[in-house]
Structure formats: structure tokens, C-alpha cells
Design an enzyme around this catalytic site. Sequence first.
Site, PDB file in Angstrom:
ATOM      1  N   ASP A  31      10.280 -19.568  -3.206  1.00 15.88           N
ATOM      2  CA  ASP A  31      10.016 -20.765  -4.001  1.00 15.88           C
ATOM      3  C   ASP A  31      10.216 -21.997  -3.127  1.00 15.88           C
ATOM      4  O   ASP A  31      11.221 -22.106  -2.431  1.00 15.88           O
ATOM      5  CB  ASP A  31      10.976 -20.804  -5.215  1.00 15.88           C
ATOM      6  CG  ASP A  31      10.515 -21.763  -6.292  1.00 15.88           C
ATOM      7  OD1 ASP A  31      10.332 -22.953  -5.984  1.00 15.88           O
ATOM      8  OD2 ASP A  31      10.332 -21.315  -7.442  1.00 15.88           O
ATOM      9  N   GLY A  36      10.834 -26.234  -9.225  1.00 13.04           N
ATOM     10  CA  GLY A  36      11.916 -25.341  -9.665  1.00 13.04           C
ATOM     11  C   GLY A  36      13.286 -25.888  -9.314  1.00 13.04           C
ATOM     12  O   GLY A  36      13.422 -26.963  -8.733  1.00 13.04           O
ATOM     13  N   VAL A  52       4.263 -20.484  -0.805  1.00 18.58           N
ATOM     14  CA  VAL A  52       3.503 -19.224  -0.801  1.00 18.58           C
ATOM     15  C   VAL A  52       2.288 -19.278   0.135  1.00 18.58           C
ATOM     16  O   VAL A  52       1.764 -18.246   0.543  1.00 18.58           O
ATOM     17  CB  VAL A  52       3.047 -18.780  -2.224  1.00 18.58           C
ATOM     18  CG1 VAL A  52       4.219 -18.398  -3.098  1.00 18.58           C
ATOM     19  CG2 VAL A  52       2.180 -19.830  -2.895  1.00 18.58           C
ATOM     20  N   ALA A  75       3.125 -21.712  -9.108  1.00 19.86           N
ATOM     21  CA  ALA A  75       1.852 -22.366  -9.418  1.00 19.86           C
ATOM     22  C   ALA A  75       2.100 -23.820  -9.746  1.00 19.86           C
ATOM     23  O   ALA A  75       3.226 -24.220 -10.025  1.00 19.86           O
ATOM     24  CB  ALA A  75       1.195 -21.699 -10.638  1.00 19.86           C
ATOM     25  N   TYR A 141      -6.589 -26.435 -14.338  1.00 19.95           N
ATOM     26  CA  TYR A 141      -5.489 -25.461 -14.387  1.00 19.95           C
ATOM     27  C   TYR A 141      -6.037 -24.095 -14.824  1.00 19.95           C
ATOM     28  O   TYR A 141      -5.878 -23.086 -14.129  1.00 19.95           O
ATOM     29  CB  TYR A 141      -4.404 -25.954 -15.345  1.00 19.95           C
ATOM     30  CG  TYR A 141      -3.352 -24.929 -15.682  1.00 19.95           C
ATOM     31  CD1 TYR A 141      -2.538 -24.375 -14.692  1.00 19.95           C
ATOM     32  CD2 TYR A 141      -3.155 -24.499 -17.002  1.00 19.95           C
ATOM     33  CE1 TYR A 141      -1.573 -23.433 -15.008  1.00 19.95           C
ATOM     34  CE2 TYR A 141      -2.191 -23.562 -17.327  1.00 19.95           C
ATOM     35  CZ  TYR A 141      -1.403 -23.025 -16.326  1.00 19.95           C
ATOM     36  OH  TYR A 141      -0.453 -22.087 -16.638  1.00 19.95           O
ATOM     37  N   PHE A 169       0.618 -17.027 -23.702  1.00 19.43           N
ATOM     38  CA  PHE A 169       0.371 -18.110 -24.653  1.00 19.43           C
ATOM     39  C   PHE A 169       1.561 -19.076 -24.502  1.00 19.43           C
ATOM     40  O   PHE A 169       1.907 -19.388 -23.376  1.00 19.43           O
ATOM     41  CB  PHE A 169       0.080 -17.532 -26.046  1.00 19.43           C
ATOM     42  CG  PHE A 169      -1.362 -17.025 -26.101  1.00 19.43           C
ATOM     43  CD1 PHE A 169      -1.782 -15.981 -25.280  1.00 19.43           C
ATOM     44  CD2 PHE A 169      -2.311 -17.647 -26.894  1.00 19.43           C
ATOM     45  CE1 PHE A 169      -3.118 -15.559 -25.250  1.00 19.43           C
ATOM     46  CE2 PHE A 169      -3.643 -17.236 -26.885  1.00 19.43           C
ATOM     47  CZ  PHE A 169      -4.049 -16.194 -26.057  1.00 19.43           C
ATOM     48  N   ASN A 170       2.205 -19.578 -25.558  1.00 14.74           N
ATOM     49  CA  ASN A 170       3.248 -20.587 -25.322  1.00 14.74           C
ATOM     50  C   ASN A 170       4.592 -19.942 -24.989  1.00 14.74           C
ATOM     51  O   ASN A 170       5.319 -19.515 -25.896  1.00 14.74           O
ATOM     52  CB  ASN A 170       3.382 -21.507 -26.533  1.00 14.74           C
ATOM     53  CG  ASN A 170       2.253 -22.515 -26.600  1.00 14.74           C
ATOM     54  OD1 ASN A 170       1.084 -22.136 -26.558  1.00 14.74           O
ATOM     55  ND2 ASN A 170       2.583 -23.776 -26.672  1.00 14.74           N
TER      56      ASN A 170
HETATM   57  N1  LIG Z   1       5.518 -22.034 -19.297  1.00 15.99           N
HETATM   58  C1  LIG Z   1       4.429 -21.679 -19.973  1.00 15.99           C
HETATM   59  O1  LIG Z   1       4.303 -21.904 -21.198  1.00 15.99           O
HETATM   60  C2  LIG Z   1       3.299 -20.938 -19.269  1.00 15.99           C
HETATM   61  C3  LIG Z   1       2.161 -20.589 -20.025  1.00 15.99           C
HETATM   62  C4  LIG Z   1       1.122 -19.922 -19.391  1.00 15.99           C
HETATM   63  C5  LIG Z   1       1.222 -19.593 -18.039  1.00 15.99           C
HETATM   64  N2  LIG Z   1       2.321 -19.970 -17.329  1.00 15.99           N
HETATM   65  C6  LIG Z   1       2.378 -19.627 -15.899  1.00 15.99           C
HETATM   66  O2  LIG Z   1       3.639 -19.043 -15.627  1.00 15.99           O
HETATM   67  C7  LIG Z   1       4.074 -19.397 -14.316  1.00 15.99           C
HETATM   68  C8  LIG Z   1       5.457 -19.990 -14.390  1.00 15.99           C
HETATM   69  O3  LIG Z   1       5.444 -21.143 -15.222  1.00 15.99           O
HETATM   70  P1  LIG Z   1       6.771 -21.990 -15.433  1.00 15.99           P
HETATM   71  O4  LIG Z   1       6.659 -22.657 -16.749  1.00 15.99           O
HETATM   72  O5  LIG Z   1       7.930 -21.149 -15.118  1.00 15.99           O
HETATM   73  O6  LIG Z   1       6.573 -23.118 -14.292  1.00 15.99           O
HETATM   74  P2  LIG Z   1       7.668 -23.777 -13.347  1.00 15.99           P
HETATM   75  O7  LIG Z   1       7.064 -25.035 -12.826  1.00 15.99           O
HETATM   76  O8  LIG Z   1       8.985 -23.865 -14.042  1.00 15.99           O
HETATM   77  O9  LIG Z   1       7.806 -22.712 -12.166  1.00 15.99           O
HETATM   78  C9  LIG Z   1       6.903 -22.637 -11.092  1.00 15.99           C
HETATM   79  C10 LIG Z   1       7.730 -22.377  -9.844  1.00 15.99           C
HETATM   80  O10 LIG Z   1       6.851 -22.208  -8.747  1.00 15.99           O
HETATM   81  C11 LIG Z   1       7.349 -22.958  -7.629  1.00 15.99           C
HETATM   82  N3  LIG Z   1       6.200 -23.284  -6.789  1.00 15.99           N
HETATM   83  C12 LIG Z   1       5.137 -24.073  -7.102  1.00 15.99           C
HETATM   84  N4  LIG Z   1       4.276 -24.126  -6.084  1.00 15.99           N
HETATM   85  C13 LIG Z   1       4.778 -23.341  -5.104  1.00 15.99           C
HETATM   86  C14 LIG Z   1       4.335 -22.983  -3.813  1.00 15.99           C
HETATM   87  N5  LIG Z   1       3.181 -23.443  -3.307  1.00 15.99           N
HETATM   88  N6  LIG Z   1       5.103 -22.155  -3.070  1.00 15.99           N
HETATM   89  C15 LIG Z   1       6.282 -21.673  -3.560  1.00 15.99           C
HETATM   90  N7  LIG Z   1       6.748 -21.984  -4.771  1.00 15.99           N
HETATM   91  C16 LIG Z   1       6.006 -22.812  -5.536  1.00 15.99           C
HETATM   92  C17 LIG Z   1       8.032 -24.142  -8.250  1.00 15.99           C
HETATM   93  O11 LIG Z   1       8.992 -24.764  -7.402  1.00 15.99           O
HETATM   94  C18 LIG Z   1       8.664 -23.530  -9.491  1.00 15.99           C
HETATM   95  O12 LIG Z   1       9.957 -23.046  -9.229  1.00 15.99           O
HETATM   96  C19 LIG Z   1       3.026 -20.349 -13.754  1.00 15.99           C
HETATM   97  O13 LIG Z   1       2.150 -19.602 -12.945  1.00 15.99           O
HETATM   98  C20 LIG Z   1       2.302 -20.850 -14.994  1.00 15.99           C
HETATM   99  O14 LIG Z   1       0.972 -21.194 -14.713  1.00 15.99           O
HETATM  100  C21 LIG Z   1       3.365 -20.645 -17.918  1.00 15.99           C
END
Ligand SMILES: NC(=O)c1ccc[n+]([C@@H]2O[C@H](COP(=O)([O-])OP(=O)(O)OC[C@H]3O[C@@H](n4cnc5c(N)ncnc54)[C@H](O)[C@@H]3O)[C@@H](O)[C@H]2O)c1
Length: 328
Positions: A31, A36, A52, A75, A141, A169-170
Amino acid sequence: MRIMVTGGAGYVGSICSVELLAQGHEVFVVDDLSTGHREAVPEEATFYGVNVGDKGSILRIARDQRIDAVFHFAAKALIPESVTNPAAFFQVNVSASLAMLDALREAGVKKFVFSSTAAVYGNPASAPINEDDPKLPVNSYGDTKLCFERVLAWYASAYGMSAIAFRYFNASGAVAQVGEDHRPETHIIPLLFEAASGERECFTIFGDDYPTPDGTCLRDYVHVLDIARAHILALRALQCPGFAAYNIGTGESHSVRHVWKAAEKVIGRSIPVRIGARRLGDPAILCANPRKLKTELGWLPEHSDLSHIIESAWAWKQARIRSNGIRV
Ligand SMILES: NC(=O)c1ccc[n+]([C@@H]2O[C@H](COP(=O)([O-])OP(=O)(O)OC[C@H]3O[C@@H](n4cnc5c(N)ncnc54)[C@H](O)[C@@H]3O)[C@@H](O)[C@H]2O)c1
């Protein structure tokens, strides 16, 4: 198994790491801490502060740590930002993710689980949504996530990878150690809590004139623990080469107004609300059909009752406020 968890310092990734460790797996978090929190990574996990897209580092970690499977949560995921700055989304969600995938291919890692999203469906024509319904994302996105799903399908057929995409979903709720802490926050439950605690003036409902029973949008809320459970079930399913996509949702939806009232009930106080204009690209209803996940992987949403989701998130927030010495 030895699992690389990208984005393991984020909301969903850190909770999945906690669950993987509890099941006896070894966890290697990758990460860059762009969104994060270092303190969200469980102590028992090995942490790499790596992007990544850094192919050399990913290759080295995968080889040195003899990684068996990868959970790819990292992401960019803020929808409004994806509309104004698509370049950043294609860079991380497609380009950097592809560099990582190539490093994994070189290292011989064949098992891959990808965090996709309901945003791949865009404005769905019907509810609940099935996995093979049309996918017409309305923001970059959703488009970047769909694009990477397609990459995975091609890599699976050409290189013998075994890949699963989970369309969440959410995602909502918390566990004792970790909860939702996005900055800026755009998700409904933490925003309601911020309004309840006076951290923001009020909670805004974006549109109350949708064709739904109370005029506000309907969404399918799924507890992060149930999302983590789906990932763990996926480890067993990743035995043969191929690609599959699954919705992760409950099949039940709740209106924004209903979530607001449920949050007031859980925390025992009123939450100030204002009605704002609709946001661009917000579908009236987003609700999963989770049948495929249930029948093929044996998944059941055990923690996704809405009151329980809100209670768990509120308990985490209160504990955090206490530990920071802030009063609400
Ligand atoms: N939270 C939701 O409701 C939800 C819904 C649908 C999909 N998602 C997907 O789930 C995943 C996690 O979501 P989340 O809510 O935990 O997001 P978040 O932002 O809390 O976590 C994403 C993590 O990825 C790290 N990160 C981002 N870019 C990076 C890179 N290039 N290299 C290394 N680390 C990197 C960030 O520092 C962070 O810790 C994502 O892929 C998101 O698209 C989340």
C-alpha cells in the site's frame, strides 16, 4: 496460504487482512498510503509501502515471499474525482494495476481476486442486477474497473490465471479494530455520523424526487465482514484457470431517508439533514442479485442487517473518538 493484499491499509483491504490472519493465512500488505492509514494494517501482517505500479518491487515481493494469491483492493475510488480527473483513475486502476499483473505473471502467481464495483453497470435498466446485465459505466471509476475486469478475463484465458472479480455494492459497517475513514468521506453512514457529532453542519440528501417510494435513492448495503468472507471463499474457488465475476450485495435495498432514520435510532439522537439537488450519474436504484455468489461459492450475508451495520460502524467511531480524547 501466503496472500498479497494490495490496498491493505484502506477500509475494505484492512478488514480483509484481519479476517485472513484470523483464518491462519499469512498476509503481505502492499500500500502506498495515498488514501490508507498505516495504523489500519494489522500488526501480524508484513507491510510494504509500495505503489502497485512499481513492477520491480511487486516482482521481488511476490518471489521473495512466495505469494500464492493476490487480493487487489488498491485503487482510486472517489466517484466525483473520477469525473473531473479520469487520468488519475486510468493511471492507477488500469496502468499501474496492469504493471502489477505482469509482475505477478512473471513470478508465476496465478490466483487473483479483484475489487470491482456496482459502478460497472452504470444506470441499470432493472433491479435487482444480474452479473450478465449490460455494463455501461457513467463515470471513469466504473469504466476503469470494467476495463481491468476485461484484462483479467484475457489474462485468464491466455496465461492460465484463475481470477475472480467481486462487484461490491455499498460496502459498510466496521469491526472492532477498523472502520470507514476515507478523506474526503463520501459514504452515507460515516457522513451521517459526522452530522450527528457536529463535525459537519448537516447531512445532505442528494435528491428526494426519484421514482422510489420515499423519493430518495435506494442502495444495497453489505457489511465489510461479508465482503471479506466472500474473498476467503474465493480462495477455494480459484483452483482452475478462468475468470468469473460476482455481485456482492444482499438483494435488499434501503432508501437514503431510511438509512438516516435507522442511524438516528441506533445512536439515539436526531441528525440534521437538508435536501440538496440530485448528483449527476446517481441511479435511482442499485440493488444486487447475489444468487450467483450464493449458489456457486456458498456465500451468505451474515452481518448485513442494516441496524447491525450501523451499530458496528457507530461502535468503531465512538471507540476511535474515545482513544483520540475527543468528545461527541
Ligand atoms: N468502499 C466501497 O463502498 C466500495 C464499493 C465498491 C468497490 N470498492 C472497491 O474496493 C476497493 C477498496 O475500497 P476502499 O473503500 O477500501 O478504499 P480505500 O481508499 O480505503 O483503500 C484503497 C487503498 O489502496 C491504496 N492505494 C491506492 N492506490 C495505490 C497504489 N497505486 N499503490 C498502492 N496502494 C494504493 C490506498 O492507500 C488505500 O489504502 C477499491 O478497489 C474500491 O474501488 C469499494
